[in-house]
Design a protein around this motif. Structure first.
Motif, mmCIF file in Angstrom:
data_model
loop_
_atom_site.group_PDB
_atom_site.id
_atom_site.type_symbol
_atom_site.label_atom_id
_atom_site.label_comp_id
_atom_site.label_asym_id
_atom_site.label_seq_id
_atom_site.Cartn_x
_atom_site.Cartn_y
_atom_site.Cartn_z
ATOM 1 N N VAL A 67 0.839 -1.206 0.000
ATOM 2 C CA VAL A 67 0.000 0.000 0.000
ATOM 3 C C VAL A 67 0.872 1.254 0.000
ATOM 4 N N THR A 68 1.934 1.227 0.807
ATOM 5 C CA THR A 68 2.806 2.391 0.896
ATOM 6 C C THR A 68 3.531 2.642 -0.420
ATOM 7 N N VAL A 69 3.986 1.562 -1.056
ATOM 8 C CA VAL A 69 4.669 1.731 -2.342
ATOM 9 C C VAL A 69 3.697 2.272 -3.380
ATOM 10 N N LEU A 70 2.450 1.777 -3.332
ATOM 11 C CA LEU A 70 1.427 2.307 -4.243
ATOM 12 C C LEU A 70 1.229 3.798 -3.992
ATOM 13 N N THR A 71 1.207 4.195 -2.701
ATOM 14 C CA THR A 71 1.063 5.608 -2.366
ATOM 15 C C THR A 71 2.168 6.436 -3.000
ATOM 16 N N PHE A 72 3.413 5.940 -2.854
ATOM 17 C CA PHE A 72 4.547 6.675 -3.413
ATOM 18 C C PHE A 72 4.419 6.770 -4.928
ATOM 19 N N ALA A 73 4.023 5.662 -5.557
ATOM 20 C CA ALA A 73 3.910 5.656 -7.017
ATOM 21 C C ALA A 73 2.833 6.625 -7.479
ATOM 22 N N LEU A 74 1.675 6.601 -6.804
ATOM 23 C CA LEU A 74 0.584 7.492 -7.214
ATOM 24 C C LEU A 74 0.988 8.950 -7.019
ATOM 25 N N ALA A 75 1.638 9.245 -5.882
ATOM 26 C CA ALA A 75 2.088 10.622 -5.644
ATOM 27 C C ALA A 75 3.077 11.042 -6.719
ATOM 28 N N GLY A 76 3.968 10.124 -7.087
ATOM 29 C CA GLY A 76 4.948 10.416 -8.132
ATOM 30 C C GLY A 76 4.268 10.701 -9.461
ATOM 31 N N LEU A 77 3.298 9.857 -9.810
ATOM 32 C CA LEU A 77 2.567 10.067 -11.065
ATOM 33 C C LEU A 77 1.857 11.413 -11.039
ATOM 34 N N ALA A 78 1.268 11.743 -9.880
ATOM 35 C CA ALA A 78 0.547 13.004 -9.773
ATOM 36 C C ALA A 78 1.506 14.175 -9.956
ATOM 37 N N LEU A 79 2.720 14.069 -9.371
ATOM 38 C CA LEU A 79 3.681 15.166 -9.512
ATOM 39 C C LEU A 79 4.170 15.288 -10.954
ATOM 40 N N MET A 80 4.291 14.141 -11.640
ATOM 41 C CA MET A 80 4.742 14.171 -13.028
ATOM 42 C C MET A 80 3.713 14.833 -13.930
ATOM 43 N N GLY A 81 2.460 14.875 -13.477
ATOM 44 C CA GLY A 81 1.427 15.478 -14.316
ATOM 45 C C GLY A 81 0.824 14.499 -15.299
ATOM 46 N N VAL A 82 0.556 13.267 -14.822
ATOM 47 C CA VAL A 82 -0.093 12.270 -15.671
ATOM 48 C C VAL A 82 -1.600 12.504 -15.605
ATOM 49 N N VAL A 83 -2.301 12.292 -16.711
ATOM 50 C CA VAL A 83 -3.759 12.386 -16.706
ATOM 51 C C VAL A 83 -4.298 11.409 -15.687
#
Lengths: 110, 591
Positions: free
Chosen positions: B394-410
């Protein structure tokens, strides 16, 4: 030179001395004192502003005086917080320096 | 001729009382926590924060329904004698974001900061909850205050509440980081106050609305704007004034880092926006705005590259914050139209606001994830993170989602923000910012890929966990990251729907793949450990000339960063920056 200009120049000089001290003094306590010098200079300038704003026939503009009092309270709290942190730092590490260990080298003076 | 401009006296509007409640609720919380003491601090915060969220929503609804700025005049006295509280769309959005992030942080920290069962009061939990409410109250004051002096006091309160959060654990290095932070912030705020004094001397008021009508381009306005802008940038930690940020944000406990990184630096950013667009629209010049954009670009490049060179996860995330702060300043040049006739409100401002909101949510989520990994493993060395993905999905998923959000993915908020800013760049003919906006995502992808590859690496023996992290904390962080990733949908109300395309559309997918590949290349070249393969290279035997030269570039950036973060260098930079902004205001002005 009238009084307002003299006090204004004094304020500017205080700000200048304070900024110099804040930059070159390595000891945190001196930095805190320098910050207070800058603050005093700014308050003095504000006092001059209040005097000059009295052109409308009043003895002085009261608003800056209220703001200066508030500013002094803020600067006092800032000083208290900084000194408290400094004391804790001295207690915890035995030395009061601002240089992080990573950049402390033989050539690093501050 | 002594005609004073006729000002229509403002009056308290309907819903004005909500602003007062929003301001005093956190402060009542602080006092209640102080008086009740001990383990009650957490209970008070847990009651006050949801109530504050409801209030922020109510203010938002009231604002949309009435369609004009909400005003409350303290004591019924109109400015310039009295003080006004004002809430426009910008402040309502910021207050709502603050309340949402704080709620998630409170849920996250519930377990970490509880008073031990056998003690009546423990210092760290008690201070954490009290300071959390103090930060919140100060932020609300920043968002609501209607004059520059109240803003000064609010900003100082924010610093005073934020600094002790850094040193909650009382370790010498965090105390030192806190002291550096405090001293540099004080330097910035005293410059801000000097500017305010000059403005009062020239125009006789500090009220934002009155001042906006009176300010004329001239020496006083130039000097004041330059001093105030430079002072605020020091508090926002924009490159090259970021000396205090990495140690302070990396050393604080995870929940405190999340608050500092997501919210506290945004307070002074918000004030720069207020100053430039509400107080000084007739004074600021396109060339000064270009300077801010340029510093932002430098922050993105230096912050991201140094983030890639870090060995510890929390420091990596702290440097990523420095890079993300750079993004927030790209909106300044874009807010000017091509003719350079002063700032125009529009896509750029909306984009900047969205960027702040999405960064606040994503970065808080990311710091929480990093904190959970640290808590579970007992360390956060990036080289030894293999196997974390299996142990803490769950934590790794959190990091990945936050990363995607910062990258500006749709469909993240940052995506929509980028889209709005790209529109603004097109509309004003400033093509160079298109490069920065698109290229910045590659840098962000670099450190996200680096961390994800490290945690996804397989490990043959079971990973030693020193502590089980609480489910509630994991899901609070996940909630924030998801919010950031889905923010575009929430923001779709005020912007046309055709701005968001499907994430699987060929164009979006192509951009995404290009960004991730570019990021992977950056990570491959610049990270300290080889990205692929588990063995750590201690000698340079296997390294080709290309990797060696890229690594040399990385080291140069690190050296430059270390030099810039020296106290003398940074303080002189602060003064130089003030002089530069002033100069650009003088020579960039049309008259």
């Amino acid at each position: 030179m009238n009084g307002a200009a003299l006090f204004g120049l004094c304020g500017a000089a205080l700000v200048g001395i304070g900024i110099y001290g804040l930059i070159v003094n390595p000891q945190p306590l001196r930095k805190i004192l320098s910050f207070n010098l800058i603050g005093s200079g700014v308050f003095l300038l504000f006092g001059v502003v209040a005097r000059r704003g009295a052109a409308l026939g009043m003895g002085g503009d009261p608003v800056p005086q209220a703001l200066v009092i508030t500013g002094i309270v803020v600067a006092f709290s800032a000083t208290a917080l900084a000194v408290a942190l400094l004391l804790r730092l001295q207690e915890a590490s035995g030395s009061a320096t601002l240089v992080p260990p990573e950049s402390a080298g033989p050539s690093d003076a501050s | 001729m002594n005609t004073l401009p006729t000002v229509i006296p403002e009056a308290t509007t309907a819903g004005g009382l909500l602003l007062v409640l929003m301001l005093v609720l956190p402060l009542i919380g602080v006092f209640a926590a102080l008086i009740l003491g001990g383990r009650n601090a957490r209970r008070v915060a847990m009651l006050a924060i949801p109530a504050g969220l409801a209030l922020a929503v109510a203010i938002g609804i009231e604002l949309v329904q009435s369609g004009h700025t909400l005003v409350y005049l303290l004591g019924g006295w109109a400015p310039p004698l009295g003080i006004a509280l004002r809430a426009d769309g910008l402040s309502a959005a910021m207050m709502l974001t603050t309340a949402v992030v704080l709620l998630a942080v409170a849920l996250f920290a519930r377990g970490d900061f509880q008073t031990p069962a056998n003690a009546r009061e423990a210092r760290a939990p008690f201070m954490f909850w009290t300071l959390l409410m103090a930060v919140w109250g100060a932020l609300n004051a920043v968002f609501l205050a209607g004059d520059l002096f109240t803003l000064y006091v609010a900003l100082e309160l924010l610093t005073f509440a934020g600094v002790p959060l850094v040193s909650l654990e009382g370790r010498p290095d965090t105390l030192q980081a806190a002291l550096r932070y405090l001293l540099f912030a004080l330097f910035g705020s005293v410059l801000y106050m000097l500017g305010a004094v000059l403005l009062y001397g020239a125009y006789g008021t500090l009220d934002i609305a009155l001042l906006a009508g009176r300010v004329r381009p001239g020496p006083v306005a130039f000097a004041a704007t330059a001093l105030m802008t430079a002072g605020l940038l020091a508090k926002t930690a924009l490159f090259p004034l970021h000396l205090w940020l990495p140690p302070a944000h990396a050393g604080a406990p995870a929940a405190a880092s999340a608050v500092l990184s997501a919210l506290v630096v945004k307070g002074s950013w918000f004030l720069v926006v207020r100053l430039w667009f509400d107080v000084m629209p007739g004074v600021v010049t396109p060339s000064a705005a270009q300077l801010l954009g340029l510093l932002g670009t430098a922050a993105i490049v230096v912050g991201s590259v140094v983030a890639l060179r870090q060995e510890r996860l929390k420091l990596l995330v702290a440097y990523s914050t420095m890079a993300q702060i750079g993004y927030l300043f790209i909106m300044f040049p874009l807010a000017f139209d091509s003719a350079g006739n002063g700032p125009v409100y529009g896509a750029a401002l909306g984009g900047g606001l969205l960027q702040v909101v999405s960064h606040a949510t994503a970065k808080a989520g990311m710091f929480m994830a990093a904190g959970l990994i640290y808590a579970a493993l007992g360390h956060d060395r990036i080289a030894d993170l293999a196997g974390v993905a299996r142990a803490m999905p769950v934590t790794v998923l959190t990091f990945a989602l936050a990363g995607l959000a910062l990258m500006g993915v749709v469909p993240s908020g940052a995506y929509l923000a980028k889209k709005l800013m790209l529109d603004a760049a097109d509309g004003s003919g400033q093509w160079w910012w298109v490069i920065v906006l698109q290229g910045g995502a590659v840098f962000t992808a670099g450190y996200v890929v680096l961390v994800l590859v490290s945690v996804l690496r397989r490990r043959f023996d079971p990973i030693p966990l020193v502590k089980r992290v609480s489910r509630l904390s994991e899901f609070a962080a996940l909630g924030l990251s998801t919010t950031s990733l889905l923010l575009a949908f929430a923001a779709l109300g005020p912007v046309p729907g055709d701005l968001v395309s499907s994430p699987l559309a060929p164009r979006e997918l192509g951009t995404f793949v290009a960004v991730v590949l570019g990021g992977a290349l950056l990570a491959l070249g610049l990270s300290r450990q080889p990205l692929l393969g588990t063995a750590r290279l201690d000698t340079g035997a296997n390294e080709g000339p290309l990797r060696r030269s890229v690594a040399a570039v990385g080291e140069t950036f690190e050296l430059a960063d270390r030099l810039i973060r020296r106290w003398q260098f940074a303080s002189i930079n602060l003064l130089v920056l003030a002089a530069l902004v002033g100069g650009l205001l003088v020579f960039g002005s049309p008259t």
